[in-house]
Design an enzyme around this catalytic site. Structure first.
Site, PDB file in Angstrom:
ATOM      1  CG  ASP A 177      -1.499  -8.646   8.289  1.00  0.00           C
ATOM      2  OD1 ASP A 177      -2.303  -9.376   7.661  1.00  0.00           O
ATOM      3  OD2 ASP A 177      -1.870  -7.765   9.083  1.00  0.00           O
ATOM      4  CB  CYS A 234      -3.240  -6.127   6.301  1.00  0.00           C
ATOM      5  SG  CYS A 234      -4.045  -4.533   6.142  1.00  0.00           S
ATOM      6  CB  THR A 265      -8.852  -3.351   7.188  1.00  0.00           C
ATOM      7  OG1 THR A 265      -7.564  -2.795   7.517  1.00  0.00           O
ATOM      8  CG2 THR A 265      -9.548  -3.817   8.457  1.00  0.00           C
ATOM      9  CG  HIS A 284      -8.958   9.688 -12.582  1.00  0.00           C
ATOM     10  ND1 HIS A 284     -10.059  10.454 -12.278  1.00  0.00           N
ATOM     11  CD2 HIS A 284      -9.176   9.208 -13.829  1.00  0.00           C
ATOM     12  CE1 HIS A 284     -10.911  10.443 -13.296  1.00  0.00           C
ATOM     13  NE2 HIS A 284     -10.404   9.680 -14.248  1.00  0.00           N
ATOM     14  CG  HIS A 342      -5.923  12.510 -14.253  1.00  0.00           C
ATOM     15  ND1 HIS A 342      -6.987  12.869 -13.462  1.00  0.00           N
ATOM     16  CD2 HIS A 342      -6.437  11.960 -15.375  1.00  0.00           C
ATOM     17  CE1 HIS A 342      -8.111  12.534 -14.071  1.00  0.00           C
ATOM     18  NE2 HIS A 342      -7.801  11.986 -15.238  1.00  0.00           N
TER      19      HIS A 342
HETATM   20  C1  RB5 Z   1      -4.222  -7.648  12.193  1.00  0.00           C
HETATM   21  O1  RB5 Z   1      -5.021  -8.199  13.195  1.00  0.00           O
HETATM   22  C2  RB5 Z   1      -4.914  -6.442  11.578  1.00  0.00           C
HETATM   23  O2  RB5 Z   1      -4.889  -5.378  12.469  1.00  0.00           O
HETATM   24  C3  RB5 Z   1      -4.277  -6.072  10.261  1.00  0.00           C
HETATM   25  O3  RB5 Z   1      -4.325  -7.173   9.404  1.00  0.00           O
HETATM   26  C4  RB5 Z   1      -4.911  -4.933   9.474  1.00  0.00           C
HETATM   27  O4  RB5 Z   1      -6.280  -5.110   9.364  1.00  0.00           O
HETATM   28  C5  RB5 Z   1      -4.552  -3.584   9.870  1.00  0.00           C
HETATM   29  O5  RB5 Z   1      -4.912  -2.594   9.237  1.00  0.00           O
END
Ligand code: RB5
Length: 149
Positions: free
Chosen positions: A10, A67, A69, A100, A135
């Site tokens: 993203d 993304c 996180t 696994h 597994h």
């Molecule tokens: C975008 O601001 C953020 O929410 C997205 O990149 C991600 O971290 C969502 O899980």
């Protein structure tokens, strides 16, 4: 393993995605880049869906989704049948989820890991084989949950 992979991100991870693509191409992979391509705000479930469809159809065996996180991408990807996405920020997990869990999608966060760690995650994920054996029973059970609920 076929050396073809889908990669998506993203708006939080465009710069890192471009570096990951260069790194993975350097490992001999053909990369399908499903975007996003600019820092304009977009919705990670759209990118996860486009990428994971390519795994579902057999066009590619694996994917990398990035993304902010890595969490939103992995949650979205794991809603799709046949997808086993792992959000990792350490190399032990990135390797273990291949050996696994037979993970077919690696996710990580551009706001969590730096470029150096990101590349070690990619290397660990792409160079570790699934062990099968004991597994497989657990993978079969995991995938049966898709049909059950
Ligand atoms: C975008 O601001 C953020 O929410 C997205 O990149 C991600 O971290 C969502 O899980």
């Amino acid at each position: 393993m076929e050396k073809k992979i889908v990669i998506g991100c993203d708006h939080a991870a465009v710069e890192l995605k471009n570096k990951v693509i260069a790194h993975v191409e350097g490992m001999g992979y053909e990369v399908i880049d499903v975007g996003t391509y600019t820092s304009d705000s977009c919705n990670y479930p759209d990118i996860a869906e486009t990428a994971c469809k390519k795994i579902q159809t057999g066009e590619v065996p694996m994917g990398i989704l990035i993304c902010g996180t890595g969490i939103g991408m992995s949650m979205s990807a794991n809603k799709m049948r046949g997808i086993r996405a792992a959000c990792c920020s350490d190399t032990f997990s990135a390797a273990a989820t291949r050996s696994h869990n037979d993970a077919n999608v690696l996710c990580f966060g551009a706001r969590v890991v730096g470029e150096g760690v990101a590349m070690t995650l990619v290397d660990a994920f792409l160079t570790t084989e699934y062990e099968g054996g004991r597994h497989q029973t657990r993978i079969d059970m995991m995938m049966a949950l898709e049909g059950k609920y």
